[in-house]
Design a protein around this motif. Structure first.
Motif, short mmCIF file in Angstrom:
data_model
loop_
_atom_site.label_atom_id
_atom_site.label_comp_id
_atom_site.label_asym_id
_atom_site.label_seq_id
_atom_site.Cartn_x
_atom_site.Cartn_y
_atom_site.Cartn_z
N SER A 152 0.82 -1.23 0.00
CA SER A 152 0.00 0.00 0.00
C SER A 152 0.84 1.27 0.00
O SER A 152 0.32 2.36 -0.27
N ASP A 178 -0.90 -6.74 2.24
CA ASP A 178 -1.40 -5.46 2.76
C ASP A 178 -0.98 -5.36 4.23
O ASP A 178 -1.80 -5.47 5.14
N LEU A 183 -5.78 -1.14 2.62
CA LEU A 183 -6.39 -1.17 1.29
C LEU A 183 -7.87 -1.53 1.34
O LEU A 183 -8.30 -2.36 2.13
#
Lengths: 324, 324
Positions: A152, A178, A183
């Protein structure tokens, strides 16, 4: 709009990866009992889970063995103590961090190890070392994945360049990670599209490892599987760093392949995970993790907030907003 | 794939609806203190929330006023005690259940009430009464919504027929209600498509009310807003029946309209919601709610499991699987 059949199908390239000992180990310094590890292993076998990640293979020159439980190091001999010869369909994995694993020495030939898969975790800037690690593990006979952390915060053109580099290695699967739980599903869809298109060019599978800072770990995982992502990380009752991960019980309930049996997940949570919570091991959605997730920050400040038993969430959010 | 701009835009038709007193009241029989209600009201005003649902307007001949707190009935005079003249941009709503509200008598003219919006909750089979209620409330001067409950168990052609009927009424907004927390985002997308297309034909807004049995309440809500759904229900820290609802703090953090200020949600959770949890009020994701959500069942058995302080999740799941 995705095809309605996708909710009913069971794509046979999907692989469920239990990361409870490894990501969950980050909240109790890997101090799991042998009974816990054995019960988890048996649960994974019965539930139809495809891979069980045991822990890290951390460098003992960097980490004090007296300060961590056994799954920080996941010695082959200790693994054998828990799983014997692992004469099952469940494959075993360990994680090797770029910069934190003496892989040439500590990862032995696969024929001498109960491990099947080496998961190489790396930040983008460590990609040359990660590629060395992948090639080393592949040469020793292992399956390999490359888990590019903190996607991210990465520029997508740099990610694309890394995917092209990895495409030319023997890696079997490349993970969307992530790390910050930052996200939304719409972003996962776009990222999965990039990973899957480059993956397809080189014959690589794609995986996802999600965090629950915004209660989206499961949602992002099922978004990804609908987009063609095959390797799906989960942990029982989300046990993992900070807000935790995609819940195994949710994922097994969602996947329609009859080999996945979520009832064993219910039983393991009842018998082993909830008692950990009652003993005071802390993880899961809470507002300090939402704060860092929303702001696309590493969870370390939120973890410190939790350890300090702070309750002033609004003040913490303000602090994170004002960080230089 | 949705337009990337949707994550950054602030569509000015979006309305955030706080349902904490109403859906949260289902877990404490509506026994909130006046201090709690006043602080919630002030939080909503400061956070930029558009509507605050106060509670039910239940029929006192059906429900014993000694067995419930004041928000089961939400008398106009009691509302005034909390919000005064409500000289703010926050609009006030109450819920009127088909079959459980003596609406002709108990819903007074809007000019004599602090309430702005009557939310009519109904099952599909009660649609004729719901339409009477909508027309009655509209004639008395109120905005109205129709909340069609348990859509996950309905046939879509029957839902479409109901939407066509509602299109011809004066209702302002029609809600998708995932009462059982059973739907995945892919299904929400398809359902939103149906609601939005019929809604557009008649000039009706569409809303969503989600439950967190599968940790998808927030994910389903942001899926819906990306599909054109405008009225978004949320509760602080998910407080609501069973597994709870979409978290207000997550929703305000997601929406990019600068009028929404999630920091006030952090503060309210810290000062008022977490203390409720510490006092023993129970809601939120847990495996008994996953069981009923997965099986597309009403949560009543899971709520009973919780009240009985049972911990045998696997046995409960088995019981639900074997229900006739």
């Amino acid at each position: 709009m995705k095809d309605v059949s996708k909710l009913l199908e069971s794509r046979n390239t999907v692989r469920v990866v239990d990361a409870t000992l490894r990501d969950g180990g980050l909240v109790n310094d890997f101090y799991f009992t042998e009974e816990f590890a054995k019960a988890l292993y048996m649960t994974n076998v019965k539930a139809g889970v495809d891979y069980m990640e045991l822990g890290y293979r951390a460098d003992k020159e960097l980490f004090d063995i007296d300060k961590f439980g056994p799954w920080k190091f996941s010695d082959d001999d200790y693994i054998r103590k828990i799983v014997g010869d692992n004469d099952t369909n469940l494959k075993l994995a360990i994680m090797a961090d770029a910069g934190r694993c003496n892989y040439k020495q500590d990862i032995h030939d696969r024929k001498d190890s109960p491990v099947d898969l080496i998961r190489v975790a790396t930040y983008l800037h460590q990609m040359p070392e990660a590629i060395d690690m992948i090639e080393d593990a592949h040469a020793k006979g292992y399956e390999t994945t490359c888990n590019i952390m903190a996607v991210s915060t990465a520029q997508m053109d740099e990610v694309a360049a890394a995917l092209e580099l990895l495409g030319k290695t023997p890696v079997d699967c490349i993970y969307i990670v992530d790390s910050y739980g930052s996200l939304y599903p719409e972003q996962i869809q776009r990222i999965a599209d990039l990973y899957c298109s480059i993956g397809a060019k080189y014959g690589k599978s794609i995986g996802i490892h999600a965090h629950d800072n915004q209660k989206l770990a499961f949602a992002n995982t099922i978004e990804a599987v609908g987009d063609g992502v095959d390797y799906l990380d989960a942990t029982y009752n989300c046990m993992g760093r900070g807000a935790g991960n995609c819940a195994m019980e949710l994922l097994l309930g969602f996947l329609k392949n009859p080999k996945y049996k979520e009832r064993y997940a219910f039983k393991f949570v009842e018998d082993y995970i909830n008692p950990l919570k009652e003993q005071g091991v802390v993880w899961g959605y809470d507002l300090q993790y939402l704060a860092t997730g929303l702001l696309n920050q590493h969870p370390r400040n939120a973890i410190a907030f939790t350890k300090d038993k702070r309750k002033d969430y609004a003040e913490f959010y303000q602090e994170m907003l004002l960080l230089d």
